[in-house]
Design an enzyme around this catalytic site. Structure first.
Site, PDB file in Angstrom:
ATOM      1  N   CYS A  12      16.250  16.168  15.901  1.00  0.00           N
ATOM      2  CA  CYS A  12      15.757  16.096  14.522  1.00  0.00           C
ATOM      3  C   CYS A  12      16.851  15.499  13.630  1.00  0.00           C
ATOM      4  CB  CYS A  12      15.391  17.499  14.033  1.00  0.00           C
ATOM      5  SG  CYS A  12      14.875  17.552  12.319  1.00  0.00           S
ATOM      6  N   CYS A  42       3.133  10.491  18.463  1.00  0.00           N
ATOM      7  CA  CYS A  42       3.460   9.251  17.754  1.00  0.00           C
ATOM      8  C   CYS A  42       4.459   9.610  16.657  1.00  0.00           C
ATOM      9  CB  CYS A  42       2.156   8.698  17.167  1.00  0.00           C
ATOM     10  SG  CYS A  42       2.336   7.105  16.393  1.00  0.00           S
ATOM     11  N   CYS A  70      13.265  23.205  10.813  1.00  0.00           N
ATOM     12  CA  CYS A  70      13.550  22.859   9.414  1.00  0.00           C
ATOM     13  C   CYS A  70      12.322  22.358   8.667  1.00  0.00           C
ATOM     14  CB  CYS A  70      14.660  21.812   9.345  1.00  0.00           C
ATOM     15  SG  CYS A  70      14.125  20.166   9.866  1.00  0.00           S
ATOM     16  N   CYS A  78       9.122  19.583  12.964  1.00  0.00           N
ATOM     17  CA  CYS A  78      10.238  20.326  13.551  1.00  0.00           C
ATOM     18  C   CYS A  78      10.105  21.761  13.069  1.00  0.00           C
ATOM     19  CB  CYS A  78      11.572  19.723  13.088  1.00  0.00           C
ATOM     20  SG  CYS A  78      12.995  20.772  13.481  1.00  0.00           S
ATOM     21  N   CYS A  96      18.025  18.523  11.110  1.00  0.00           N
ATOM     22  CA  CYS A  96      18.725  19.754  11.512  1.00  0.00           C
ATOM     23  C   CYS A  96      19.359  19.682  12.902  1.00  0.00           C
ATOM     24  CB  CYS A  96      17.776  20.947  11.439  1.00  0.00           C
ATOM     25  SG  CYS A  96      16.553  20.984  12.762  1.00  0.00           S
TER      26      CYS A  96
HETATM   27 FE    FE Z   1      14.617  19.862  12.066  1.00  0.00          FE
END
Ligand code: FE
Length: 187
Positions: A103, A175, A155, A152, A106
């Site tokens: 990510c 995607c 976060c 995610c 984070c």
């Molecule tokens: Fe994240």
């Protein structure tokens, strides 16, 4: 009267042409199954969501100002404001490097090059997440489409959408926007 009629016809023709451009999608994908709703972030009033993962507290909580200071304008627009990068413009859609995609906000592990494939859509595509617990799904009814948003879970970053037209064994196509990812390349 004649001039008025001609003006009306011209306006109608122009609106048809522009509407056609706005809905253009890559020919390989079924209409409505593209990641591309446009770069404009969804406003709160457009968002009608039913969370599949529930309103779990995020492990990483930051203010909008903090995210803005840490991310590039594109990363902020995509990951924090649910924008979408233009197809075939992202850093990773054609990447064949090995490693783990984390990510961008984070650092949580999300996807791996092992499940990455070329969908032809112009966005990095995966047939499964690498770390299931870090990848959540939410219903997204914005832009007149019923889609499943991918986030995610650590976060709350917007990653992209998942569709059921992927390859075996899952038949899923995650995607994902390059702007929401950071590749930790295998050395
Ligand atoms: Fe994240």
């Amino acid at each position: 009267m004649k001039i008025k009629a001609v003006t009306v016809i011209l306006c109608f023709a122009m609106s048809v042409i522009f509407a056609g451009c706005a809905s253009a999608v890559p020919s390989k994908l079924p209409k409505g199954n593209t990641c591309e709703p446009g770069l404009a972030p969804a406003s709160d009033s457009e968002v009608d969501k039913k969370e599949k993962v529930g309103q779990m507290p995020r492990k990483v909580e930051k203010t909008d100002a903090e995210w803005k200071a840490e991310l590039t304008p594109e990363q902020y627009s995509v990951a924090r404001q649910k924008g979408t990068e233009r197809a075939f413009t992202g850093k990773y859609y054609d990447s064949h490097a090995e490693g783990v995609y984390k990510c961008v906000c984070c650092g949580a592990e999300l996807f791996s090059s092992e499940q990455k494939y070329d969908s032809g859509s112009g966005w990095p595509s995966f047939w499964a997440p690498h770390a299931k617990g870090n990848v959540g799904e939410e219903t997204d009814n914005t832009h007149g489409m019923a889609r499943t948003e991918v986030i995610c879970t650590q976060c709350g970053a917007h990653l992209g959408h998942v569709f059921d037209d992927g390859p075996k064994p899952t038949n899923q196509r995650f995607c994902i926007n390059s702007a929401s990812l950071k590749l930790d390349e295998k050395k």
